[in-house]
Structures are given as C-alpha cells and as structure tokens.
Design a protein around this motif. Structure first.
Motif, PDB file in Angstrom:
ATOM      1  N   TRP A 144      -0.277   3.853   1.747  1.00 56.35           N
ATOM      2  CA  TRP A 144      -0.317   4.387   2.895  1.00 56.35           C
ATOM      3  C   TRP A 144       0.917   4.227   3.636  1.00 56.35           C
ATOM      4  O   TRP A 144       1.851   3.625   3.309  1.00 56.35           O
ATOM      5  CB  TRP A 144      -1.682   3.841   3.760  1.00 56.35           C
ATOM      6  N   HIS A 196       0.887  -1.080   0.051  1.00 58.30           N
ATOM      7  CA  HIS A 196       0.004  -0.165  -0.015  1.00 58.30           C
ATOM      8  C   HIS A 196       1.070   1.170   0.036  1.00 58.30           C
ATOM      9  O   HIS A 196       2.112   1.054   0.469  1.00 58.30           O
ATOM     10  CB  HIS A 196      -0.932  -0.183   1.055  1.00 58.30           C
ATOM     11  N   GLN A 209      -3.413   2.383  -6.571  1.00 57.77           N
ATOM     12  CA  GLN A 209      -3.001   3.517  -5.563  1.00 57.77           C
ATOM     13  C   GLN A 209      -1.935   4.149  -6.038  1.00 57.77           C
ATOM     14  O   GLN A 209      -1.157   3.815  -6.839  1.00 57.77           O
ATOM     15  CB  GLN A 209      -2.749   2.758  -4.326  1.00 57.77           C
ATOM     16  N   ASP A 254      -6.724   6.122  -3.576  1.00 60.82           N
ATOM     17  CA  ASP A 254      -6.702   4.518  -3.360  1.00 60.82           C
ATOM     18  C   ASP A 254      -8.049   4.273  -3.851  1.00 60.82           C
ATOM     19  O   ASP A 254      -9.178   4.440  -3.515  1.00 60.82           O
ATOM     20  CB  ASP A 254      -6.911   4.312  -2.020  1.00 60.82           C
TER      21      ASP A 254
END
Length: 192
Positions: free
Chosen positions: A52, A50, A129, A142
C-alpha cells in the motif's frame, strides 16, 4: 532518532564542505520503505512491510550543487532500484550487458525535469501482497482482495475503482500476473 539523523547529515555536509567536495558530490537521501507502528504516514494507508502507498511511497532528497536545480519537487515515479543506475551513470560506468539493472538512470529527469511514464511492480511474498503502478493507476492485491486506485486523486487508497474501471483493472491485473510469473517464488516464513 530524527535528531541523531539530522546531526549526522549535518556532519557529512560539513565534511564535504571542508574538503571542497560539495560541488562534485551527488547526495541521495531516502528510505527503502514507509514508517512503522508510530509513524505519521500523512494519510497514506499502512506502512512498512506493505505494498500500500504507506509502505512504498517515501520521500527522497537529491543534492548536487551546480548540476541539479535546487528547490524542485518532482512527481516522477521512481524506486530505490533507480539509485544504482543513477550512481553508475554519475560515475561513467555501466552494468555488464549480461546483468541488466532493474532500475533506470534518473539523471535526465533530475537535471531537466522531464517526466517518464513507467510501469513498476512490487511484491511482498510473506504478506501475499503485490502491486503494479502505471501512470496514475495502481492495481493492488492483498491476500485474496484486489483493488484499483487512481493515485492522482486518491493517494490514500480509499476509493476502490475496480468495478467502475474494469478495463483498467483487468489490464493491470494481467500485467502483474505476467511479471509475477517471471519472478522467483516468494520466500515463506520458516516455522518458529
């Protein structure tokens, strides 16, 4: 796994000491991504795979006795791409002019502690993403969701500021779109 890793690093350090190579060896210890399923991400969102912070914010340790100061913590934004440029600089080498590196040499920062503003991009094509970080600000896409975070106040990416800071959101969104156009199309998963 951590015990085996710790033991292996100790053996490397002992081998360098035994050969009197410690003083002339730059050691870099880092990860290329955040943890997986059972990892403690210390309040960061998501993990490996990810864009993030839990997937891209990882610790890095650098050791070069008598060259770099010991016991210093840095807030410099960097990526693993920077290690190639840093190692080339240590070796006194440069990449071919026709093949510039994506990373930057971190030695000036590591030696003197001067922070450099940077704009860094990430993309996970299969996960749809993407992200851009500029200073304290991070734009994150995302799937169909888009966010803006102030990482200086919210490293866990809990408070989306895209409505409150629409100007910053649009600036970083456009920067990401311009960068993304220059990249190869993301790889898609093959059917299996």
């Amino acid at each position: 796994m951590m015990l085996a890793l710790d033991s292996a690093v100790a053996r490397i350090l002992a081998a360098l000491d035994a050969r009197s190579m410690t003083q002339r060896t730059l050691m870099i210890f880092t990860s290329d991504n955040g943890g997986k399923q059972y990892s403690n991400m210390a309040g960061l969102t998501r993990g490996k795979g990810h864009v993030w912070e839990g997937g891209i914010r990882v610790p890095a340790f650098v050791r070069w006795p008598n060259i770099l100061p010991a016991g210093v913590t840095s807030a410099q934004v960097a990526t693993t791409l920077d290690w190639t440029a840093t190692m080339l600089a240590v070796a006194g080498a440069a990449p071919p002019a026709a093949l510039p590196l994506d990373g930057t040499d971190l030695l000036p920062h590591l030696a003197a502690g001067v922070l450099r503003d940077r704009t860094i991009f990430w993309r996970m094509g299969r996960a749809r993403q993407g992200a851009v970080r500029r200073g304290i600000w991070k734009y994150l896409r995302d799937g169909e969701d888009e966010h803006l975070f102030d990482l200086s106040l919210d490293p866990g990416e809990r408070r989306d500021l895209k409505s409150e800071r629409r100007d910053r959101f649009e600036e970083l969104r456009a920067a990401y779109a311009d960068w993304d156009k220059q990249m190869l199309p993301p790889l898609e998963r093959s059917g299996s």
